[in-house]
Motif scaffolding. Structure first.
Motif, short mmCIF file in Angstrom:
data_model
loop_
_atom_site.label_atom_id
_atom_site.label_comp_id
_atom_site.label_asym_id
_atom_site.label_seq_id
_atom_site.Cartn_x
_atom_site.Cartn_y
_atom_site.Cartn_z
N ARG A 34 65.27 15.06 36.99
CA ARG A 34 63.86 15.49 36.91
C ARG A 34 63.45 15.70 35.45
N TYR A 76 58.14 7.13 44.67
CA TYR A 76 58.44 7.86 45.90
C TYR A 76 58.62 6.93 47.10
N LYS A 134 67.14 10.27 44.26
CA LYS A 134 66.49 11.52 44.64
C LYS A 134 66.66 11.94 46.10
N TRP A 304 48.77 16.23 47.52
CA TRP A 304 49.38 15.52 46.37
C TRP A 304 48.35 14.74 45.57
N GLU A 412 50.99 24.53 46.21
CA GLU A 412 52.27 23.81 46.26
C GLU A 412 53.35 24.66 46.94
N SER A 416 55.12 22.55 49.61
CA SER A 416 56.32 21.81 49.23
C SER A 416 57.60 22.33 49.90
N TRP A 439 58.76 12.14 54.26
CA TRP A 439 58.02 13.21 53.56
C TRP A 439 57.54 12.73 52.18
N1 GLU Z 1 57.72 18.01 42.34
C1 GLU Z 1 58.69 17.92 43.38
C2 GLU Z 1 59.84 17.03 42.96
O1 GLU Z 1 59.74 16.28 42.04
C3 GLU Z 1 58.09 17.43 44.67
C4 GLU Z 1 57.53 16.06 44.58
C5 GLU Z 1 57.00 15.52 45.90
O2 GLU Z 1 57.47 15.89 47.01
O3 GLU Z 1 56.08 14.70 45.82
O4 GLU Z 1 60.88 17.09 43.56
#
Ligand code: GLU
Ligand code: ASP
Length: 495
Positions: A34, A76, A134, A304, A412, A416, A439
């Motif tokens: 990260r 993602y 990830k 988001w 968040e 989250s 997710w």
């Molecule tokens: N900011 C968190 C991460 O990078 C969540 C990102 C998300 O689920 O879009 O793990």
């Protein structure tokens, strides 16, 4: 097949703040990953649109902003591949390692002086690498606890802190290096970060993770392997032909690619839903759960949309519309990217303590999701004030961005940490390996749309832009609030 208990027992169960030693390895792997990702993103947008004389690429601002979003969307989306590769071919552990290697190569590309071609090659590496790494680091966190171990939730919270600690430090360090040296020096810090993460992972992995994630859970058999190879070849050939046709007709351009991937980013979740819903493996009761999941998913997307604009539209606001001087000191615009993770680190424990205190009286998942939209909406609506006060021209106080980032973090924290567990509970059992990817698709779809909103931003006034998206979030908040009892009912016994 190894049982879940045996796998967890093979992991030294103490050694990291009363948690399994494996958590140490996973915490730092994700911390560095990260660190490299958010550090790179904190300067990437500026790198793309800064002038060539300043060491940038000189891309126009609208296009650069759209690229940032499409890039995030694909990062993602590739989680789908990562979950699958781990489950069926490599096992999570090797998938994580190779993902990290690709990510490091991606950052190295940006560390080298090179033009737009290296940028796109870097993106391909980082998209694939993050997809491999990830989702799998997170899923191994789940594997190091025995079923029923009540430390598991706390383990995920510690892991979440690792994510945000990396995301907090990176923009500060990389932003400063970029400011004092240049963009490539900044990107090389990201590459070094991922390298350190890989070294720590390799050194401690065997000792700390035992059998967790060592083998694919559902390996391909011979026949499936042959079919995979055949299908991959067909896919590559078809893709190459389509690309050649597109090239021949002169359709390949950044703007067409942005539009194409917006459509892909929206079709991805729709396809996955239809696939799950129509699958024979999905039981009747699970179909009802899936229906309940749709509004939660849409809420996630809306959330988001706003949260991710922190690194695109608001990053531009930080650079172009904010007064960055305090006396003789100048703030690097990239540093604003540390605000979100900083507020997460400060407020996550407070929210967690609040839920413990409220116990059974705490709001249900659908209610928490609804309120996350309230805060997201507020974080954009508040930006109307400086727009009006400054007439959209004079530089405004950094206070407004700080307030906006703070508000979105309240949202968040309502979404989250529960989002993934809500997905786990509502996705059909047969698709457990794809849950993490499902997710992440909320973020994929959101950023696909953001690539289009970036174009709108440059056509309308700030009041219209922040007012429209902030207002949309508030309207959806109210709709969700009304739907919550229905969703709760559909969720059945699940809380
Ligand atoms: N900011 C968190 C991460 O990078 C969540 C990102 C998300 O689920 O879009 O793990
Ligand atoms: N809060 C984000 C996440 O949890 C990090 C960020 O946006 O910088 O990783």
């Amino acid at each position: 097949m190894e049982t879940k208990e045996r796998i967890a027992k093979s992991v030294p169960q103490k050694g990291f703040f009363g948690h399994p030693k494996g958590l140490f390895t996973l915490f730092f792997t994700e911390f560095w990953e990260r660190f490299s990702y958010y550090g790179m993103r904190a300067i990437l947008l500026y790198f793309m649109y800064d002038t060539v004389a300043n060491g940038g690429l000189g891309i126009d601002k609208t296009t650069a902003t759209s690229i940032m979003s499409i890039y995030g969307s694909l990062v993602y989306m590739s989680g789908i591949i990562g979950g699958w590769v781990a489950d069926r071919i490599l096992g999570s552990r090797r998938t994580i390692f190779w993902g990290g290697v690709l990510i490091m190569l991606g950052h190295i590309c940006l560390a080298l002086p090179g033009g737009i071609t290296l940028l796109f090659i870097s993106m391909v590496f980082i998209i694939l690498g993050t997809g491999l790494l990830k989702p799998n680091v997170s899923s191994v966190v789940g594997d190091i606890y025995e079923p029923g171990d009540n430390r598991r939730d706390a383990g995920f919270s510690i892991f979440y802190m690792g994510i945000n600690l990396g995301s907090f430090l990176a923009p500060l360090v990389i932003g400063a290096v970029q400011k004092n040296y240049n963009y490539h020096a900044g990107f090389s810090i990201a590459a070094i970060g991922m390298f350190l993460g890989l070294v720590m992972y390799k050194i401690t992995e065997k000792k700390n993770l035992g059998m967790a994630g060592a083998k694919p859970t559902n390996p391909l058999n011979e026949e499936e392997r042959a079919k995979l190879i055949k299908n991959s070849i067909i896919f590559l050939v078809v893709a190459a032909i389509l690309l050649a046709i597109a090239g021949f007709f002169g359709w390949i351009s950044i703007s067409n690619a942005v539009n194409f991937f917006t459509v892909v980013g929206l079709l991805a979740p729709i396809t996955v839903f239809i696939w799950m819903f129509t699958s024979k493996k999905t039981k009747a009761e699970e179909k009802s759960h899936l229906l309940a999941y749709i509004p939660l998913f849409i809420t996630g997307v809306m959330f988001w949309i706003i949260q991710e604009q922190g690194s695109t539209i608001l990053a531009r606001y930080a650079e172009g519309r904010t007064d960055l001087t305090i006396g003789s000191f100048e703030i690097a615009p990239a540093w604003f990217q540390s605000l979100n993770p900083l507020f997460i680190i400060i407020f996550a424990p407070i929210f967690a303590a609040l839920w413990v205190k409220l116990g059974k009286r705490q709001p249900s998942t659908p209610i928490k999701f609804s309120f996350s939209l309230f805060f997201a909406g507020a974080s954009f609506l508040i930006m109307i004030i400086p727009a009006v006060l400054s007439d959209g021209k004079t530089l405004v106080s950094p206070f407004w961005l700080v307030a906006s980032f703070l508000l979105v973090v309240f949202g968040e924290l309502l979404m989250s940490p529960v989002g993934l567990s809500a997905t786990t509970k509502l996705a059909p059992e047969a698709f457990a390996a794809q849950t993490m990817a499902l997710w992440f698709l909320t973020s994929t779809a959101a950023q696909a749309l953001n690539a289009q909103f970036a174009k709108v931003f440059d056509k309308v006034s700030e009041v219209q832009y922040f007012g429209f998206l902030g207002g949309a979030a508030i309207v959806l908040f109210l709709i969700m609030l009304m739907l919550s009892p229905w969703i709760s009912r559909k969720m059945g016994s699940i809380k």
